[in-house]
Scaffold this active site. Structure first.
Site, PDB file in Angstrom:
ATOM      1  N   ASP A   1      -1.153  21.790  36.875  1.00 22.17           N
ATOM      2  CA  ASP A   1      -0.406  21.723  38.120  1.00 22.17           C
ATOM      3  C   ASP A   1      -1.113  22.684  39.085  1.00 22.17           C
ATOM      4  OD1 ASP A   1       1.806  21.361  39.959  1.00 22.17           O
ATOM      5  OD2 ASP A   1       2.520  23.311  39.292  1.00 22.17           O
TER       6      ASP A   1
ATOM      7  N   ASP B   1       0.490  24.227  42.548  1.00 21.52           N
ATOM      8  CA  ASP B   1       1.334  25.263  43.156  1.00 21.52           C
ATOM      9  C   ASP B   1       2.014  26.107  42.088  1.00 21.52           C
ATOM     10  OD1 ASP B   1       1.321  24.605  46.165  1.00 21.52           O
ATOM     11  OD2 ASP B   1       1.704  22.664  45.226  1.00 21.52           O
TER      12      ASP B   1
END
Length: 451
Positions: free
Chosen positions: A16, A18
């Site tokens: 991922d 963020d």
């Protein structure tokens, strides 16, 4: 014999973006997110201007894992068996007597054990990550304001929160420079983002040189993804990843059928036609884990390539990657950092301070005095008292769906790739999967009540 997990055994390593690969300067980013919503509510929807004023003490309300009942404006903290440990109406914490009267010792009305418990629902919202948490504080203060000024007992403000999300964070917002959030990040990314240390960049190259396929799967749109990656990894960031998937709309990326969520090509950050399958590495938008896995089979030449996925959100990353795709999952859990390694002098220098300096947030992974530990609490919601202490619902999910939990990628970047981590499993202790070690509050908790 304890079960172990090693990155060396994986064929594919996914990330991922963020709050996983890209760490944010939370005392700066949290007020920015808060203001992006608060100014919209006040200016566009007519809410009280008091929402625009936030004190440093207000941020203590923020705690991951809280659920907001969208009808009555109550926030609750759940035990692993679904009972309510603490609750507030808006920001006002309920006293033990009020808590007992409101919730008793029974399961919360919307609680469903294991996979049935969603984080997004028409009746409640669970605050699961650092983008969400400033919204928890704002919603609590909205409830305060509506209770004080209108005497409301039921609440219908959520539609305005959703409108604020649409205004500030819609796919075209970055390009159109609308709202508050994206223009400010573009203006001064260094204020809000931590660049990856050299150890992490070296580690990513090491994974690639070891023959691993590297994925980046983010729900951020491609233009924002590019800004983040250039800032944290450098202009040649794309060379590190075999496949980049933006606007992935997780958790649907993992849970939806290919026909529901096809991949789309990108051209100048604009989504193009839907693709019937994924046949080569590259940069794509939307998509689904089924078609991705078919491509990974071709790229590795293996019928069942092993995928390891790093993420910070239990709802969007860890649970769906484990439950639907059976991937190994590494949870980025900044709560493991506690407040021990943050000092006030680490905040930005004076010349960087600007519009939001008066609303400085403490790091959101710090212990909340209002809500107590993210990991354990007492049944009554008062101070922990020995045998009355229980694991929280959030803590249970960590050990159920994560392979391991770490405070940051940096924490493991200098370990050899064949380092053997002790994984969470039903045969190990509840604390086994935390690296470099369990949070202090769990260290002596092996005898806690588990329902």
């Amino acid at each position: 014999m304890a079960q172990h997990f090693s990155l060396a055994a994986g064929d594919v390593v996914g990330f991922d973006l963020d709050h996983t690969l890209c760490r944010y300067n939370l005392p700066e980013s949290a007020p920015l997110i808060y203001n992006s919503f608060a100014e919209f509510l006040v200016k566009e929807k007519g809410y009280d201007k008091e929402l625009l004023t936030v004190t440093p003490e207000d941020w203590d309300f923020c705690c991951k894992g809280l659920a907001l009942d969208l009808e009555d404006g109550n926030f609750i903290k759940l035990a692993d068996n679904g009972t309510v440990l603490r609750a507030s109406h808006g920001t006002r914490m309920m006293a033990p007597e009020e808590l007992a009267k409101e919730y008793g010792r029974k399961e919360w009305k919307y609680f469903m054990s294991d996979t049935g418990m969603a984080c997004r629902s028409g009746k409640y919202y669970i605050y699961d990550n650092y983008f969400d948490l400033p919204g928890a504080l704002l919603c609590a203060r909205v409830v305060d304001s509506l209770t004080k000024h209108n005497g409301q007992k039921t609440f219908d403000f959520w539609k305005d929160i959703v409108a604020g999300i649409q205004h500030n964070y819609k796919m075209s917002a970055f390009k159109e420079n609308c709202g508050i959030y994206f223009p400010e990040i573009k203006r001064d990314p260094g204020r809000y983002l931590h660049s990856c240390p050299e150890s992490v960049k070296k580690w990513l190259r090491q994974l690639k040189n070891a023959g691993k396929i590297l994925l980046l799967i983010t729900s951020s749109h491609s233009d924002y993804c590019r800004l983040l990656c250039k800032h944290i990894l450098g202009n040649d960031f794309a060379d590190l990843f075999d496949i980049v998937i933006t606007n992935a709309l997780k958790p649907g990326f993992f849970s939806h059928l290919p026909s529901q969520r096809p991949f789309r090509r990108l051209e100048d950050d604009e989504e193009q036609e839907a693709l019937p399958s994924l046949d080569k590495p590259g940069w794509y938008s939307q998509g689904n884990a089924v078609h991705l896995y078919e491509l990974l089979k071709k790229m590795t030449g293996k019928p069942e390539p092993k995928v390891v996925y790093f993420g910070d959100s239990m709802h969007s990353d860890i649970f769906p990657a484990r439950h639907y795709s059976n991937w190994e999952t590494v949870l980025i859990l900044e709560e493991l950092r506690g407040d021990r390694d943050w000092k006030p002098e680490e905040s930005e220098p004076l010349e960087k301070k600007g519009k939001y300096e008066g609303q400085k947030a403490k790091p959101l992974y710090s212990l909340s005095n209002k809500w107590g530990s993210f990991f354990v609490d007492s049944i009554s919601g008062l101070e922990n008292t020995g045998d009355s202490s229980v694991y929280t619902w959030s803590c249970k999910r960590i050990s159920t769906y994560s392979t391991i939990a770490i405070p940051s990628i940096e924490a493991i970047a200098e370990l050899p790739l064949d380092y053997k981590f002790t994984r969470f499993s039903s045969s190990n202790s509840k604390t086994a999967g935390y690296y470099p070690g369990p949070p202090l509050v769990l260290a002596n908790s092996e005898s806690l009540t588990t329902k």
